[in-house]
Design an enzyme around this catalytic site. Structure first.
Site, PDB file in Angstrom:
ATOM      1  N   ARG A  75     -14.810  26.244  28.243  1.00 42.29           N
ATOM      2  CA  ARG A  75     -16.098  26.127  27.557  1.00 42.29           C
ATOM      3  C   ARG A  75     -16.308  24.735  26.969  1.00 42.29           C
ATOM      4  O   ARG A  75     -17.430  24.227  26.978  1.00 42.29           O
ATOM      5  CB  ARG A  75     -16.216  27.196  26.481  1.00 42.29           C
ATOM      6  CG  ARG A  75     -16.414  28.579  27.100  1.00 42.29           C
ATOM      7  CD  ARG A  75     -16.500  29.645  26.051  1.00 42.29           C
ATOM      8  NE  ARG A  75     -16.820  30.937  26.636  1.00 42.29           N
ATOM      9  CZ  ARG A  75     -16.404  32.089  26.157  1.00 42.29           C
ATOM     10  NH1 ARG A  75     -15.644  32.115  25.068  1.00 42.29           N
ATOM     11  NH2 ARG A  75     -16.741  33.213  26.731  1.00 42.29           N
ATOM     12  N   ASN A  85     -22.434  28.905  28.492  1.00 34.64           N
ATOM     13  CA  ASN A  85     -21.164  28.422  27.951  1.00 34.64           C
ATOM     14  C   ASN A  85     -20.057  28.320  28.985  1.00 34.64           C
ATOM     15  O   ASN A  85     -18.897  28.156  28.651  1.00 34.64           O
ATOM     16  CB  ASN A  85     -20.734  29.240  26.726  1.00 34.64           C
ATOM     17  CG  ASN A  85     -20.386  30.668  27.046  1.00 34.64           C
ATOM     18  OD1 ASN A  85     -20.334  31.075  28.201  1.00 34.64           O
ATOM     19  ND2 ASN A  85     -20.142  31.448  26.015  1.00 34.64           N
ATOM     20  N   HIS A  88     -17.556  33.806  31.050  1.00 30.01           N
ATOM     21  CA  HIS A  88     -17.482  35.018  30.231  1.00 30.01           C
ATOM     22  C   HIS A  88     -16.046  35.517  30.301  1.00 30.01           C
ATOM     23  O   HIS A  88     -15.439  35.527  31.369  1.00 30.01           O
ATOM     24  CB  HIS A  88     -18.413  36.117  30.753  1.00 30.01           C
ATOM     25  CG  HIS A  88     -18.147  37.442  30.097  1.00 30.01           C
ATOM     26  ND1 HIS A  88     -18.602  37.732  28.830  1.00 30.01           N
ATOM     27  CD2 HIS A  88     -17.434  38.510  30.496  1.00 30.01           C
ATOM     28  CE1 HIS A  88     -18.189  38.944  28.490  1.00 30.01           C
ATOM     29  NE2 HIS A  88     -17.481  39.443  29.484  1.00 30.01           N
TER      30      HIS A  88
END
Length: 108
Positions: A75, A85, A88
């Site tokens: 990230r 970002n 996940h």
């Protein structure tokens, strides 16, 4: 596994975050915008630490925070903001089997 999620699929996958995270609807929209790659990682030496290890690799949810805390995390390196970002990863060890089942068993 590579997949292209529809808006419905993305919303189903992220349903647990609805009402919990203010970005949940935007995440579903972002996740349905293109292809994604689903991975299930298990540490063979310490399987109980798999989720924690993946979370360390991914970094903090907010890329700006990740840059300060884990500057080499995914990230920090690839995230743009809290919605885009870069990656996940499951939040809780008990959610990992459910998320893996969704991508590897339930998703057409």
């Amino acid at each position: 596994r590579s997949a292209a999620l529809s808006r419905v699929n993305a919303s189903e996958f992220l349903e647990v975050y609805q009402g919990v995270s203010p970005e949940a609807r935007e995440w579903a929209e972002e996740l349905s915008q293109g292809g994604c790659v689903a991975l299930q990682l298990v540490l063979t030496a310490e399987p109980q630490r798999s989720v924690a290890a993946l979370r360390e690799l991914c970094g903090a949810h907010d890329p700006a925070v990740a840059e300060r805390i884990h500057p080499k995390s995914l990230r920090a390196r690839y995230g743009e903001d809290k919605v885009r970002n870069g990656v996940h990863c499951t939040d809780l060890p008990e959610d990992a089997p459910l998320e893996a089942e969704y991508f590897f068993s339930l998703l057409p």
